[in-house]
Design a protein around this motif. Structure first.
Motif, PDB file in Angstrom:
ATOM      1  N   GLU A   1       2.232   2.189  14.476  1.00  0.00           N
ATOM      2  CA  GLU A   1       3.349   2.852  15.170  1.00  0.00           C
ATOM      3  C   GLU A   1       4.657   2.126  14.908  1.00  0.00           C
ATOM      4  OE1 GLU A   1       1.937   2.940  19.220  1.00  0.00           O
ATOM      5  OE2 GLU A   1       1.207   5.001  19.003  1.00  0.00           O
ATOM      6  N   LYS A   2       4.596   0.809  14.862  1.00  0.00           N
ATOM      7  CA  LYS A   2       5.787  -0.007  14.616  1.00  0.00           C
ATOM      8  C   LYS A   2       6.435   0.340  13.272  1.00  0.00           C
ATOM      9  CE  LYS A   2       5.459  -4.529  13.712  1.00  0.00           C
ATOM     10  NZ  LYS A   2       5.203  -5.960  13.901  1.00  0.00           N
ATOM     11  N   TYR A   3       5.635   0.836  12.340  1.00  0.00           N
ATOM     12  CA  TYR A   3       6.139   1.179  11.009  1.00  0.00           C
ATOM     13  C   TYR A   3       6.324   2.685  10.827  1.00  0.00           C
ATOM     14  CZ  TYR A   3       5.479  -3.689  10.173  1.00  0.00           C
ATOM     15  OH  TYR A   3       5.573  -5.050  10.271  1.00  0.00           O
ATOM     16  N   GLY A   4       6.322   3.422  11.930  1.00  0.00           N
ATOM     17  CA  GLY A   4       6.669   4.837  11.873  1.00  0.00           C
ATOM     18  C   GLY A   4       5.523   5.816  11.729  1.00  0.00           C
TER      19      GLY A   4
ATOM     20  N   PRO B   1       4.464  10.650   6.504  1.00  0.00           N
ATOM     21  CA  PRO B   1       4.736  11.573   5.396  1.00  0.00           C
ATOM     22  C   PRO B   1       5.259  10.852   4.152  1.00  0.00           C
ATOM     23  CG  PRO B   1       5.696  12.389   7.450  1.00  0.00           C
ATOM     24  CD  PRO B   1       5.231  10.975   7.695  1.00  0.00           C
ATOM     25  N   MET B   2       4.868  11.334   2.993  1.00  0.00           N
ATOM     26  CA  MET B   2       5.315  10.746   1.730  1.00  0.00           C
ATOM     27  C   MET B   2       6.841  10.828   1.620  1.00  0.00           C
ATOM     28  SD  MET B   2       3.503   9.027  -0.304  1.00  0.00           S
ATOM     29  CE  MET B   2       1.793   9.452  -0.200  1.00  0.00           C
ATOM     30  N   LYS B   3       7.413  11.867   2.195  1.00  0.00           N
ATOM     31  CA  LYS B   3       8.871  12.012   2.185  1.00  0.00           C
ATOM     32  C   LYS B   3       9.520  10.830   2.912  1.00  0.00           C
ATOM     33  CE  LYS B   3      12.505  15.331   3.193  1.00  0.00           C
ATOM     34  NZ  LYS B   3      12.822  16.659   3.715  1.00  0.00           N
ATOM     35  N   THR B   4       8.965  10.425   4.018  1.00  0.00           N
ATOM     36  CA  THR B   4       9.470   9.270   4.771  1.00  0.00           C
ATOM     37  C   THR B   4       9.273   7.990   3.969  1.00  0.00           C
ATOM     38  OG1 THR B   4       8.957  10.365   6.862  1.00  0.00           O
ATOM     39  CG2 THR B   4       9.256   7.978   6.942  1.00  0.00           C
ATOM     40  N   ILE B   5       8.108   7.846   3.358  1.00  0.00           N
ATOM     41  CA  ILE B   5       7.824   6.661   2.545  1.00  0.00           C
ATOM     42  C   ILE B   5       8.818   6.591   1.382  1.00  0.00           C
ATOM     43  CG2 ILE B   5       6.126   5.543   1.052  1.00  0.00           C
ATOM     44  CD1 ILE B   5       3.964   6.883   2.873  1.00  0.00           C
ATOM     45  N   GLY B   6       9.137   7.748   0.795  1.00  0.00           N
ATOM     46  CA  GLY B   6      10.099   7.789  -0.318  1.00  0.00           C
ATOM     47  C   GLY B   6      11.462   7.251   0.079  1.00  0.00           C
ATOM     48  N   GLN B   7      11.831   7.423   1.317  1.00  0.00           N
ATOM     49  CA  GLN B   7      13.134   6.914   1.781  1.00  0.00           C
ATOM     50  C   GLN B   7      13.155   5.393   1.851  1.00  0.00           C
ATOM     51  OE1 GLN B   7      13.545   9.014   5.474  1.00  0.00           O
ATOM     52  NE2 GLN B   7      14.080  10.959   4.480  1.00  0.00           N
ATOM     53  N   LEU B   8      11.986   4.789   1.938  1.00  0.00           N
ATOM     54  CA  LEU B   8      11.901   3.333   1.949  1.00  0.00           C
ATOM     55  C   LEU B   8      12.134   2.719   0.587  1.00  0.00           C
ATOM     56  CD1 LEU B   8       8.670   2.904   4.112  1.00  0.00           C
ATOM     57  CD2 LEU B   8      11.034   2.638   4.886  1.00  0.00           C
ATOM     58  N   PHE B   9      11.773   3.504  -0.440  1.00  0.00           N
ATOM     59  CA  PHE B   9      11.832   2.968  -1.811  1.00  0.00           C
ATOM     60  C   PHE B   9      12.870   3.716  -2.612  1.00  0.00           C
ATOM     61  CE2 PHE B   9       7.437   2.414  -0.226  1.00  0.00           C
ATOM     62  CZ  PHE B   9       7.452   1.050  -0.107  1.00  0.00           C
TER      63      PHE B   9
ATOM     64  N   ALA C   1       0.828  -1.209   0.000  1.00  0.00           N
ATOM     65  CA  ALA C   1       0.000   0.000   0.000  1.00  0.00           C
ATOM     66  C   ALA C   1       0.862   1.259   0.000  1.00  0.00           C
ATOM     67  CB  ALA C   1      -0.931  -0.004   1.212  1.00  0.00           C
ATOM     68  N   LEU C   2       1.918   1.260   0.788  1.00  0.00           N
ATOM     69  CA  LEU C   2       2.805   2.426   0.840  1.00  0.00           C
ATOM     70  C   LEU C   2       3.513   2.633  -0.494  1.00  0.00           C
ATOM     71  CD1 LEU C   2       4.367   2.049   4.410  1.00  0.00           C
ATOM     72  CD2 LEU C   2       2.496   3.566   3.695  1.00  0.00           C
ATOM     73  N   LYS C   3       3.948   1.560  -1.119  1.00  0.00           N
ATOM     74  CA  LYS C   3       4.627   1.656  -2.423  1.00  0.00           C
ATOM     75  C   LYS C   3       3.677   2.199  -3.474  1.00  0.00           C
ATOM     76  CE  LYS C   3       7.856   0.493  -5.551  1.00  0.00           C
ATOM     77  NZ  LYS C   3       8.188   1.653  -6.329  1.00  0.00           N
ATOM     78  N   ARG C   4       2.471   1.666  -3.535  1.00  0.00           N
ATOM     79  CA  ARG C   4       1.489   2.160  -4.512  1.00  0.00           C
ATOM     80  C   ARG C   4       1.176   3.639  -4.260  1.00  0.00           C
ATOM     81  NH1 ARG C   4      -1.194  -2.168  -7.294  1.00  0.00           N
ATOM     82  NH2 ARG C   4      -0.821  -4.152  -6.248  1.00  0.00           N
ATOM     83  N   SER C   5       1.011   3.991  -2.993  1.00  0.00           N
ATOM     84  CA  SER C   5       0.695   5.378  -2.640  1.00  0.00           C
ATOM     85  C   SER C   5       1.832   6.311  -3.030  1.00  0.00           C
ATOM     86  CB  SER C   5       0.421   5.491  -1.141  1.00  0.00           C
ATOM     87  OG  SER C   5      -0.670   4.696  -0.782  1.00  0.00           O
ATOM     88  N   HIS C   6       3.039   5.892  -2.759  1.00  0.00           N
ATOM     89  CA  HIS C   6       4.219   6.690  -3.096  1.00  0.00           C
ATOM     90  C   HIS C   6       4.327   6.884  -4.605  1.00  0.00           C
ATOM     91  CE1 HIS C   6       8.488   7.063  -4.226  1.00  0.00           C
ATOM     92  NE2 HIS C   6       8.500   7.933  -3.244  1.00  0.00           N
ATOM     93  N   ASP C   7       4.181   5.803  -5.357  1.00  0.00           N
ATOM     94  CA  ASP C   7       4.307   5.895  -6.810  1.00  0.00           C
ATOM     95  C   ASP C   7       3.286   6.853  -7.407  1.00  0.00           C
ATOM     96  OD1 ASP C   7       6.374   4.091  -6.574  1.00  0.00           O
ATOM     97  OD2 ASP C   7       5.263   2.399  -7.425  1.00  0.00           O
ATOM     98  N   VAL C   8       2.059   6.769  -6.940  1.00  0.00           N
ATOM     99  CA  VAL C   8       1.007   7.660  -7.441  1.00  0.00           C
ATOM    100  C   VAL C   8       1.292   9.108  -7.029  1.00  0.00           C
ATOM    101  CG1 VAL C   8      -1.436   8.258  -7.194  1.00  0.00           C
ATOM    102  CG2 VAL C   8      -0.769   5.895  -7.593  1.00  0.00           C
ATOM    103  N   ALA C   9       1.747   9.308  -5.803  1.00  0.00           N
ATOM    104  CA  ALA C   9       2.000  10.655  -5.294  1.00  0.00           C
ATOM    105  C   ALA C   9       3.091  11.369  -6.085  1.00  0.00           C
ATOM    106  CB  ALA C   9       2.375  10.609  -3.814  1.00  0.00           C
ATOM    107  N   TYR C  10       4.033  10.630  -6.587  1.00  0.00           N
ATOM    108  CA  TYR C  10       5.130  11.257  -7.316  1.00  0.00           C
ATOM    109  C   TYR C  10       4.967  11.216  -8.822  1.00  0.00           C
ATOM    110  CZ  TYR C  10       7.594  12.156  -3.052  1.00  0.00           C
ATOM    111  OH  TYR C  10       7.937  12.663  -1.830  1.00  0.00           O
ATOM    112  N   ASP C  11       4.041  10.423  -9.321  1.00  0.00           N
ATOM    113  CA  ASP C  11       3.869  10.300 -10.766  1.00  0.00           C
ATOM    114  C   ASP C  11       2.545  10.852 -11.295  1.00  0.00           C
ATOM    115  OD1 ASP C  11       6.309   9.009 -10.911  1.00  0.00           O
ATOM    116  OD2 ASP C  11       5.430   7.013 -10.858  1.00  0.00           O
ATOM    117  N   SER C  12       1.489  10.799 -10.475  1.00  0.00           N
ATOM    118  CA  SER C  12       0.160  11.063 -11.021  1.00  0.00           C
ATOM    119  C   SER C  12      -0.711  12.016 -10.223  1.00  0.00           C
ATOM    120  CB  SER C  12      -0.608   9.742 -11.142  1.00  0.00           C
ATOM    121  OG  SER C  12       0.127   8.798 -11.870  1.00  0.00           O
ATOM    122  N   LEU C  13      -0.618  11.984  -8.903  1.00  0.00           N
ATOM    123  CA  LEU C  13      -1.563  12.713  -8.077  1.00  0.00           C
ATOM    124  C   LEU C  13      -0.893  13.115  -6.773  1.00  0.00           C
ATOM    125  CD1 LEU C  13      -4.611  13.468  -7.849  1.00  0.00           C
ATOM    126  CD2 LEU C  13      -4.934  11.284  -6.717  1.00  0.00           C
ATOM    127  N   GLY C  14      -0.817  14.405  -6.499  1.00  0.00           N
ATOM    128  CA  GLY C  14      -0.136  14.876  -5.302  1.00  0.00           C
ATOM    129  C   GLY C  14      -0.755  14.349  -4.022  1.00  0.00           C
TER     130      GLY C  14
END
Length: 166
Positions: free
Chosen positions: A142-145, A158-166, A111-124
């Protein structure tokens, strides 16, 4: 036996799904298809080759009032944005027969990967928002930040944090 996460289709067998929460079971069995048809959310299911649903999550667009977010997140954003775009991870559930196998984490990362990809490619989107069903779910996120938003009961990553994962 291989597992795959993909959008819910009519051939996916949801009848036996039981995560232990009637609200989440009933959503998958009775409402998920309707929400997808109405463009209210996308439901992604985890299945094996038998097409029996082992777990699922939903994603949709949402917004969050900036007053709920910490200053560290909003300080660099234009003050004219009272409401900020986000992605809602609305539901996430694993069948009881599959608990303890890491599928919750797998679905969350998907879910985080899909959300990140869309946020940076298609929809803010500024962040992924969750609204935990109970304290156990809150501890999982909480365990996942994910960060607690005490004024509204939701949590965000934050999407910025998610971006650091990928």
């Amino acid at each position: 036996m291989g597992y795959e996460t993909r959008p819910l289709k009519s051939n996916h067998n949801r009848n036996a799904f039981d995560c232990g929460y009637d609200l989440l079971n009933n959503y998958l069995k009775r409402q998920a298809n309707q929400d997808v048809k109405r463009n209210l959310s996308i439901c992604f299911v985890l299945t094996d080759e038998s097409e029996i649903v082992k777990g699922y999550y939903t994603l949709s667009n949402t917004s969050i009032n900036r007053k709920y977010l910490p200053g560290s997140v909003t300080k660099k954003l234009p003050i004219s944005y009272d409401v900020l775009p986000a992605t809602l991870l609305g539901r996430l559930a694993i069948d009881k027969s599959e608990k303890g196998k890491g599928f919750g984490e797998l679905l969350l990362i998907d879910a985080l990967k899909r959300s990140h990809d869309v946020a940076y490619d298609s929809l803010g989107s500024l962040a992924v928002i969750v609204d935990p069903i109970n304290e156990k779910a809150k501890a999982f996120y909480e365990k996942y930040g994910f960060i607690d938003l005490p004024d509204c009961g939701k949590m965000f990553l934050p999407m910025k944090t998610i971006g650091q994962l990928f």
